[in-house]
Design a protein around this motif. Structure first.
Motif, PDB file in Angstrom:
ATOM      1  N   HIS A   1     -18.347  27.464  67.678  1.00  0.00           N
ATOM      2  CA  HIS A   1     -18.823  28.715  67.091  1.00  0.00           C
ATOM      3  C   HIS A   1     -17.672  29.470  66.424  1.00  0.00           C
ATOM      4  O   HIS A   1     -16.615  29.676  67.027  1.00  0.00           O
ATOM      5  CB  HIS A   1     -19.470  29.585  68.167  1.00  0.00           C
ATOM      6  N   PHE A   2     -17.907  29.870  65.190  1.00  0.00           N
ATOM      7  CA  PHE A   2     -16.929  30.624  64.410  1.00  0.00           C
ATOM      8  C   PHE A   2     -17.460  32.037  64.178  1.00  0.00           C
ATOM      9  O   PHE A   2     -18.612  32.212  63.775  1.00  0.00           O
ATOM     10  CB  PHE A   2     -16.673  29.974  63.048  1.00  0.00           C
ATOM     11  N   ALA A   3     -16.608  33.012  64.434  1.00  0.00           N
ATOM     12  CA  ALA A   3     -16.898  34.393  64.033  1.00  0.00           C
ATOM     13  C   ALA A   3     -16.011  34.710  62.824  1.00  0.00           C
ATOM     14  O   ALA A   3     -14.817  34.388  62.824  1.00  0.00           O
ATOM     15  CB  ALA A   3     -16.611  35.366  65.177  1.00  0.00           C
ATOM     16  N   PHE A   4     -16.578  35.322  61.795  1.00  0.00           N
ATOM     17  CA  PHE A   4     -15.806  35.536  60.572  1.00  0.00           C
ATOM     18  C   PHE A   4     -16.121  36.897  59.967  1.00  0.00           C
ATOM     19  O   PHE A   4     -17.188  37.489  60.205  1.00  0.00           O
ATOM     20  CB  PHE A   4     -16.098  34.430  59.552  1.00  0.00           C
ATOM     21  N   VAL A   5     -15.175  37.403  59.191  1.00  0.00           N
ATOM     22  CA  VAL A   5     -15.358  38.609  58.384  1.00  0.00           C
ATOM     23  C   VAL A   5     -14.989  38.258  56.942  1.00  0.00           C
ATOM     24  O   VAL A   5     -14.085  37.444  56.697  1.00  0.00           O
ATOM     25  CB  VAL A   5     -14.503  39.788  58.886  1.00  0.00           C
ATOM     26  N   ASP A   6     -15.697  38.869  56.024  1.00  0.00           N
ATOM     27  CA  ASP A   6     -15.506  38.604  54.600  1.00  0.00           C
ATOM     28  C   ASP A   6     -15.469  39.950  53.884  1.00  0.00           C
ATOM     29  O   ASP A   6     -16.444  40.705  53.918  1.00  0.00           O
ATOM     30  CB  ASP A   6     -16.655  37.741  54.074  1.00  0.00           C
ATOM     31  N   PHE A   7     -14.353  40.275  53.243  1.00  0.00           N
ATOM     32  CA  PHE A   7     -14.248  41.556  52.551  1.00  0.00           C
ATOM     33  C   PHE A   7     -13.525  41.363  51.218  1.00  0.00           C
ATOM     34  O   PHE A   7     -12.730  40.437  51.046  1.00  0.00           O
ATOM     35  CB  PHE A   7     -13.508  42.587  53.413  1.00  0.00           C
ATOM     36  N   GLY A   8     -13.825  42.259  50.289  1.00  0.00           N
ATOM     37  CA  GLY A   8     -13.195  42.149  48.978  1.00  0.00           C
ATOM     38  C   GLY A   8     -13.760  43.140  47.995  1.00  0.00           C
ATOM     39  O   GLY A   8     -14.425  44.113  48.358  1.00  0.00           O
ATOM     40  N   VAL A   9     -13.510  42.865  46.719  1.00  0.00           N
ATOM     41  CA  VAL A   9     -13.906  43.749  45.626  1.00  0.00           C
ATOM     42  C   VAL A   9     -14.718  42.948  44.624  1.00  0.00           C
ATOM     43  O   VAL A   9     -14.363  41.816  44.278  1.00  0.00           O
ATOM     44  CB  VAL A   9     -12.675  44.368  44.933  1.00  0.00           C
ATOM     45  N   SER A  10     -15.826  43.540  44.178  1.00  0.00           N
ATOM     46  CA  SER A  10     -16.711  42.882  43.228  1.00  0.00           C
ATOM     47  C   SER A  10     -16.949  43.793  42.028  1.00  0.00           C
ATOM     48  O   SER A  10     -17.160  44.997  42.188  1.00  0.00           O
ATOM     49  CB  SER A  10     -18.048  42.529  43.893  1.00  0.00           C
ATOM     50  N   ARG A  11     -16.904  43.210  40.851  1.00  0.00           N
ATOM     51  CA  ARG A  11     -17.196  43.954  39.619  1.00  0.00           C
ATOM     52  C   ARG A  11     -18.133  43.107  38.773  1.00  0.00           C
ATOM     53  O   ARG A  11     -17.841  41.936  38.485  1.00  0.00           O
ATOM     54  CB  ARG A  11     -15.919  44.261  38.848  1.00  0.00           C
ATOM     55  N   THR A  12     -19.267  43.674  38.351  1.00  0.00           N
ATOM     56  CA  THR A  12     -20.272  42.905  37.619  1.00  0.00           C
ATOM     57  C   THR A  12     -20.408  43.301  36.150  1.00  0.00           C
ATOM     58  O   THR A  12     -21.040  42.592  35.388  1.00  0.00           O
ATOM     59  CB  THR A  12     -21.656  43.066  38.278  1.00  0.00           C
ATOM     60  N   GLY A  13     -19.859  44.433  35.732  1.00  0.00           N
ATOM     61  CA  GLY A  13     -20.009  44.879  34.354  1.00  0.00           C
ATOM     62  C   GLY A  13     -18.692  44.873  33.602  1.00  0.00           C
ATOM     63  O   GLY A  13     -17.659  44.441  34.101  1.00  0.00           O
TER      64      GLY A  13
END
Length: 463
Positions: A381-393
């Motif tokens: 079993h893996f516990a994970f966090v995913d964070f970052g910055v997203s720009r769509t325009g």
């Protein structure tokens, strides 16, 4: 006689007052009619040609024309001589510039204003004098020669014109050529005038969240996906739900090297399922921009024929992932980082199983060397966090994410970055780098502890 003179005086007073009021109303009415003659294009103000005249000699020439014609006004009233002399000193020192804006549908000037240099690019600039919003009157003040020179920009100037990079989502055809995450939309339909169903073929190569990168997985998943938009949007992240169904195919490694002593192989035909959507808003309308995804692969037919491993002449051991389960919740648009994009944060749990198998070509059989273990004991079993910055325009779109995970049973973890950058949502690249920490290299094969770096160019065509 005195009464008659008093009455005459009152009549004259009311007549003058009425006349002044009538003149004021007439001027306001005429101005309203004049302004209504021009088609209003305020919605295009940010896209109109705009620039700043910063040529000191030309600014003096223009300024002098206004002084000669006594054309300066502040709040529609003539300015004093002292104020003119004060601002003339600013002209000498080069502290006054001129902002110019053309009309949207032709080459005429619709805005012309003197302003201090420190007021450039301010939200509500304080102009030195009232701006000129009538190009015809401006031509009369400047004369034809200077007016045409202003329009043609034969002097030093700074261009302020905004270039509009409007990225739209294609709802009729969308081709995303990315080896790591390809998708081809092949059909769309709607049940009313606002929603949209999009059907596409997708590909998937490994999964970093359970530390099974495609680099070692020797497996590629292909299937079909339906994405539903309750309201069509230019932001592809604003979908209502998505359902993906697929199956796995053996895939060779993308590089030439020495394989591990006990490699990771595909040992059967599997069913892949992924369901995701913005479901939290059904619990509470204020819970928006949440993306909940449930993903699983399950091997329902094991390879048992010699043909599946026919190239091996001797007995060998290998590992295989037959089943995994991943659940993840991500919050998009947590807060804005200005032009860099919107911050997003997610986390979840991933549980893959690992089977230690052996193939014997003499008997054409596959044996499970961990057969004494229960099914659930083969899962980690893996516990994970995913964070970052997203720009769509805008001109450049990107997803810059960091993924950190930890294996509960093994006591080790992994970390990595995923970088996806697109130009006008058409050309770009996808880079992924991952590494592990705290791994016992004597206990695990390289596909558990080795670092990997993958790269794919991206070409997208949509309309």
């Amino acid at each position: 006689m005195k009464k008659f003179n008093l009455l005459l005086l009152v009549l004259v007073f009311f007549q003058n007052g009425f006349s002044q009021e009538t003149d004021s109303n007439t001027v306001a009415h005429l101005k309203k009619i004049y302004n209504s003659l021009e088609y209003n294009t305020i919605a295009f103000n940010d896209l109109k040609e705009q620039w700043i005249i910063n040529d000191p000699v030309f600014i003096r020439e223009i300024y002098n024309r206004f002084v000669v014609r006594n054309a300066f006004r502040i709040n529609d009233k003539k300015v004093t001589r002292d104020y003119i002399e004060q601002k003339t000193q600013d002209i000498y020192e080069g502290n006054i510039l001129i902002e110019v804006r053309k009309r949207y549908y032709d080459d005429e000037i619709e805005f012309f204003a003197f302003l201090p240099e420190e007021e450039i690019n301010q939200p509500n600039p304080k102009f030195t004098f009232d701006p000129f919003v009538d190009g015809f009157y401006l031509r009369e003040v400047l004369n034809d020669k200077i007016y045409d020179k202003v329009r043609n920009r034969d002097y030093y100037y700074d261009n302020l014109t905004k270039t509009d990079y409007d990225v739209k989502t294609g709802y009729y055809f969308d081709l995303k050529l990315n080896l790591l995450d390809p998708e081809i939309m092949y059909w769309n339909t709607t049940s009313n005038s606002r929603n949209k169903y999009l059907l596409s073929i997708f590909g998937k190569w490994g999964d970093e969240r359970i530390m099974q990168p495609g680099w070692y997985a020797n497996e590629y998943i292909v299937g079909s996906k339906v994405t539903f938009f309750s309201n069509v949007s230019n932001n592809p992240q604003n979908y209502t739900y998505s359902v993906s169904l697929g199956t796995n195919f053996p895939a060779s490694q993308p590089f030439i090297g020495t394989p591990p002593a006990k490699p990771l192989y595909v040992s059967g035909k599997a069913l892949y399922v992924k369901i995701s959507g913005d479901v939290m808003k059904y619990i509470d309308e204020s819970l928006t921009d949440f993306d909940l995804s449930i993903e699983s692969k399950y091997t329902f037919v094991d390879n048992t024929k010699a043909l599946d491993y026919g190239k091996y002449l001797t007995k060998f051991d290998f590992y295989s992932n037959k089943t995994y389960f991943i659940i993840e919740l991500k919050k998009r648009n947590l807060f804005n980082l200005f032009d860099f994009g919107d911050f997003e944060l997610g986390g979840g749990i991933g549980s893959p199983d690992i089977h230690h198998l052996q193939y014997d070509p003499a008997s054409a059989k596959i044996s499970d060397l961990d057969g004494t273990k229960s099914l659930f004991s083969k899962f980690s079993h893996f516990a994970f966090v995913d964070f970052g910055v997203s720009r769509t325009g805008g001109l450049i779109q990107h997803n810059l994410n960091t993924l950190i995970g930890y294996n509960v049973q093994g006591g080790f973890g992994y970390f990595g970055v995923k970088i996806k950058v697109m130009l006008s949502d058409t050309f770009g690249f996808d880079i992924r780098y991952f590494n592990t920490y705290g791994v016992d290299k004597k206990k695990y094969e390289p596909w558990r502890y080795d670092s990997f770096l993958v790269f794919s160019p991206i070409l997208r065509i949509n309309y």
